[in-house]
Design a protein around this motif. Structure first.
Motif, PDB file in Angstrom:
ATOM      1  N   SER A  44       0.824  -1.205   0.000  1.00  0.00           N
ATOM      2  CA  SER A  44       0.000   0.000   0.000  1.00  0.00           C
ATOM      3  C   SER A  44       0.863   1.262   0.000  1.00  0.00           C
ATOM      4  O   SER A  44       0.606   2.211  -0.751  1.00  0.00           O
ATOM      5  CB  SER A  44      -0.924  -0.007   1.225  1.00  0.00           C
ATOM      6  OG  SER A  44      -1.637   1.208   1.309  1.00  0.00           O
ATOM      7  N   ILE A  45       1.905   1.275   0.818  1.00  0.00           N
ATOM      8  CA  ILE A  45       2.771   2.454   0.901  1.00  0.00           C
ATOM      9  C   ILE A  45       3.588   2.624  -0.373  1.00  0.00           C
ATOM     10  O   ILE A  45       3.801   3.741  -0.861  1.00  0.00           O
ATOM     11  CB  ILE A  45       3.670   2.364   2.152  1.00  0.00           C
ATOM     12  CG1 ILE A  45       2.810   2.523   3.409  1.00  0.00           C
ATOM     13  CG2 ILE A  45       4.771   3.426   2.114  1.00  0.00           C
ATOM     14  CD1 ILE A  45       3.553   2.367   4.702  1.00  0.00           C
ATOM     15  N   GLU A  46       4.049   1.521  -0.951  1.00  0.00           N
ATOM     16  CA  GLU A  46       4.786   1.596  -2.210  1.00  0.00           C
ATOM     17  C   GLU A  46       3.889   2.135  -3.334  1.00  0.00           C
ATOM     18  O   GLU A  46       4.331   2.924  -4.171  1.00  0.00           O
ATOM     19  CB  GLU A  46       5.344   0.227  -2.576  1.00  0.00           C
ATOM     20  CG  GLU A  46       6.528  -0.195  -1.704  1.00  0.00           C
ATOM     21  CD  GLU A  46       7.042  -1.578  -2.072  1.00  0.00           C
ATOM     22  OE1 GLU A  46       6.323  -2.299  -2.806  1.00  0.00           O
ATOM     23  OE2 GLU A  46       8.149  -1.934  -1.628  1.00  0.00           O
ATOM     24  N   ASP A  47       2.615   1.689  -3.350  1.00  0.00           N
ATOM     25  CA  ASP A  47       1.676   2.184  -4.354  1.00  0.00           C
ATOM     26  C   ASP A  47       1.447   3.679  -4.204  1.00  0.00           C
ATOM     27  O   ASP A  47       1.403   4.421  -5.185  1.00  0.00           O
ATOM     28  CB  ASP A  47       0.335   1.450  -4.243  1.00  0.00           C
ATOM     29  CG  ASP A  47       0.403   0.035  -4.813  1.00  0.00           C
ATOM     30  OD1 ASP A  47       1.402  -0.267  -5.501  1.00  0.00           O
ATOM     31  OD2 ASP A  47      -0.529  -0.746  -4.561  1.00  0.00           O
ATOM     32  N   GLN A  48       1.317   4.127  -2.963  1.00  0.00           N
ATOM     33  CA  GLN A  48       1.111   5.553  -2.728  1.00  0.00           C
ATOM     34  C   GLN A  48       2.330   6.361  -3.162  1.00  0.00           C
ATOM     35  O   GLN A  48       2.205   7.447  -3.731  1.00  0.00           O
ATOM     36  CB  GLN A  48       0.820   5.799  -1.244  1.00  0.00           C
ATOM     37  CG  GLN A  48      -0.550   5.311  -0.810  1.00  0.00           C
ATOM     38  CD  GLN A  48      -0.830   5.638   0.646  1.00  0.00           C
ATOM     39  OE1 GLN A  48      -0.198   6.514   1.222  1.00  0.00           O
ATOM     40  NE2 GLN A  48      -1.776   4.923   1.231  1.00  0.00           N
ATOM     41  N   ALA A  49       3.517   5.817  -2.894  1.00  0.00           N
ATOM     42  CA  ALA A  49       4.746   6.517  -3.281  1.00  0.00           C
ATOM     43  C   ALA A  49       4.889   6.580  -4.802  1.00  0.00           C
ATOM     44  O   ALA A  49       5.355   7.583  -5.359  1.00  0.00           O
ATOM     45  CB  ALA A  49       5.961   5.822  -2.665  1.00  0.00           C
ATOM     46  N   LEU A  50       4.449   5.487  -5.484  1.00  0.00           N
ATOM     47  CA  LEU A  50       4.616   5.415  -6.936  1.00  0.00           C
ATOM     48  C   LEU A  50       3.481   6.105  -7.676  1.00  0.00           C
ATOM     49  O   LEU A  50       3.690   6.853  -8.632  1.00  0.00           O
ATOM     50  CB  LEU A  50       4.701   3.957  -7.378  1.00  0.00           C
ATOM     51  CG  LEU A  50       4.851   3.694  -8.894  1.00  0.00           C
ATOM     52  CD1 LEU A  50       6.133   4.343  -9.409  1.00  0.00           C
ATOM     53  CD2 LEU A  50       4.859   2.205  -9.166  1.00  0.00           C
ATOM     54  N   PHE A  51       2.249   5.870  -7.210  1.00  0.00           N
ATOM     55  CA  PHE A  51       1.074   6.323  -7.948  1.00  0.00           C
ATOM     56  C   PHE A  51       0.385   7.544  -7.362  1.00  0.00           C
ATOM     57  O   PHE A  51      -0.502   8.114  -7.965  1.00  0.00           O
ATOM     58  CB  PHE A  51       0.034   5.188  -8.032  1.00  0.00           C
ATOM     59  CG  PHE A  51       0.563   3.930  -8.665  1.00  0.00           C
ATOM     60  CD1 PHE A  51       0.992   3.935  -9.981  1.00  0.00           C
ATOM     61  CD2 PHE A  51       0.631   2.755  -7.951  1.00  0.00           C
ATOM     62  CE1 PHE A  51       1.471   2.786 -10.577  1.00  0.00           C
ATOM     63  CE2 PHE A  51       1.103   1.594  -8.535  1.00  0.00           C
ATOM     64  CZ  PHE A  51       1.532   1.607  -9.854  1.00  0.00           C
TER      65      PHE A  51
END
Length: 362
Positions: A44-51
Motif C-alpha cells: 500500500s505504501i509503495e503504491d502511494q509513493a509510486l502512484f
C-alpha cells in the motif's frame, strides 16, 4: 535487518520505501498474520509513493473518464479523430496504469507502430490523442506530468507528401454532368479553400450573402471570416432549404420513428471516394485523361489560384485558410513564378485580379 519486531509481544513492521523509514503496529501476536499484514502494508505504501494518494488508475478507466469530459472542449470531428487514434494504440497501453506511462512506454509504442508500417504523421496524431487523455489525468490529480506532451516529437518527423494539384478538368469530371448537392460542396471547396468538415457543417447563420462572407469557428476553435466570390455566393444560394435544418448542405435521413429528416453530411470522405472511383472507371472506359485526387486537394487548388491570380498576398491567404503560422501557407509559393511569388510576399494584388474580385471588366 528483519522487517518484523515485537513490542510487548505485539508484532511491528519496520521498512523503508524511497529512503523513508516506516514503523507501524501490526496489532497481532501471530507471526504468520503479521507477515501477511506487513506485505499488504508495504504494498500500500509503495503504491502511494509510486502512484500518488489515489492509487493506480488504469489507462482504460482514464480514457472512459476523458471521453465523458472532452466533448466540452473540442469539436466533434476532433473527438472522433482522437477516439480513432486511441483505438489503434490499445495494444501498448490497455495493460498500463496512467502512472506507468512515461517516455520509455511511449518510445516502445512509437517503435511498434513504425514496425507496423504506420506513417509518422499518424503516429504524431496518436501522441496528440494520448496527450489529451493525460492532460485530463493531470487535471484529475492522477499524474503530475503529461509524458506525451513532453515527448520529443523530433523522433517522429512528419514528412509531407508533395502536393499534386488536380486540374479543373479533373474536378469537373469527378462531379459529372449532373449538378448534385455533393458536387456543389466540392465546388465550394474549390472557390473558398474551406476544409471538407467545415463545408459539411456550414450553417445558414454563418453565411452573410449581402456582405459576401462566411464566418464560423474552424480548426483549433479559431474564428474565421472568409470572402465569397460570386461563384461561391451562387453555389450557396441555390441550395434548397429543408424545414428546421440549419445546414446549407444536407442529406435525407430518418429519425428513430422512421420519419424523413435532413441531417448533416457525416461521410464526406467515403462519398468523395465513391465519386472519384466512379470517375476513374468512366475515364478508363473512354480513354479520358484523369487523375484521382483528395477532397483536401481542392483547398490546395484554391490557395495556389488565389496567389497565382493575384487576388491577395500570402498573409491574406493565411488568414483565409486559418493557418497558425505563415510557414504553412508559404508552401504554395513553390507553385508560382518568381514574379508571382514576389507579389504574393509583398501582398500586392494584381490590377486584373482586383477588378475580377469587384466584378468589373477591363
Amino acid at each position: 535487518m528483519s522487517n518484523l519486531y515485537t513490542r510487548s509481544e505485539i508484532y511491528w513492521a519496520r521498512f523503508k520505501v524511497r529512503g523513508i523509514e516506516y514503523r507501524h503496529s501490526l496489532r497481532t501476536r501471530s507471526k504468520s498474520v503479521a507477515e501477511k499484514r506487513l506485505k499488504a502494508l508495504r504494498q500500500s505504501i509503495e503504491d502511494q509513493a509510486l502512484f500518488g494518494a489515489t492509487g493506480p488508475v488504469s489507462w482504460q478507466d482514464a480514457v472512459v473518464s476523458w471521453n465523458e469530459h472532452i466533448a466540452r472542449s473540442i469539436s466533434a470531428s476532433t473527438c472522433t479523430r482522437y477516439i480513432s487514434s486511441l483505438g489503434q494504440i490499445r495494444t501498448w497501453l490497455d495493460n498500463k496504469s496512467v502512472q506507468e506511462i512515461d517516455g520509455a512506454v511511449l518510445r516502445d509504442l512509437v517503435k511498434g507502430r513504425q514496425r507496423h508500417g504506420v506513417t509518422n504523421a499518424t503516429i504524431r496524431r496518436d501522441l496528440t490523442a494520448i496527450a489529451s487523455v493525460l492532460a485530463h489525468c493531470v487535471d484529475e490529480g492522477w499524474v503530475e506530468e503529461n509524458a506525451a506532451q513532453a515527448f520529443n516529437r523530433k523522433r517522429v518527423p512528419e514528412r509531407r507528401d508533395p502536393i499534386l494539384l488536380p486540374t479543373d478538368d479533373d474536378v469537373a469530371y469527378t462531379i459529372g454532368r449532373e449538378a448534385t448537392r455533393f458536387g456543389d460542396m466540392m465546388l465550394l471547396a474549390r472557390e473558398t479553400g474551406m476544409r471538407q468538415e467545415e463545408i459539411a457543417g456550414l450553417e445558414h447563420s454563418s453565411v452573410d450573402i449581402k456582405a459576401q462572407t462566411i464566418t464560423f469557428i474552424g480548426k483549433r476553435r479559431k474564428l474565421r471570416s472568409i470572402p465569397l466570390s460570386p461563384v461561391a455566393v451562387e453555389l450557396i444560394s441555390r441550395q434548397p432549404r429543408f424545414l428546421k435544418c440549419q445546414f446549407v448542405f444536407w442529406h435525407m435521413d430518418e429519425d428513430a420513428e422512421g420519419k424523413p429528416i435532413a441531417s448533416r453530411y457525416r461521410n464526406v470522405s467515403s462519398n468523395f471516394g465513391d465519386y472519384t472511383e466512379r470517375a476513374a472507371a468512366r475515364a478508363a472506359k473512354t480513354d479520358v485523361p484523369y487523375r484521382r485526387f483528395r477532397f483536401h486537394d481542392l483547398r490546395h487548388l484554391f490557395a495556389v489560384d488565389y496567389l497565382r491570380t493575384g487576388k491577395g498576398g500570402i498573409y491574406d491567404l493565411q488568414r483565409i485558410l486559418g493557418h497558425t503560422t505563415i510557414t504553412t501557407t508559404e508552401v504554395y509559393l513553390d507553385y508560382l513564378t518568381p514574379e508571382q511569388a514576389q507579389a504574393a510576399r509583398t501582398g500586392v494584388a494584381q490590377k486584373g485580379a482586383q477588378k475580377r474580385r469587384s466584378g468589373t471588366d477591363d
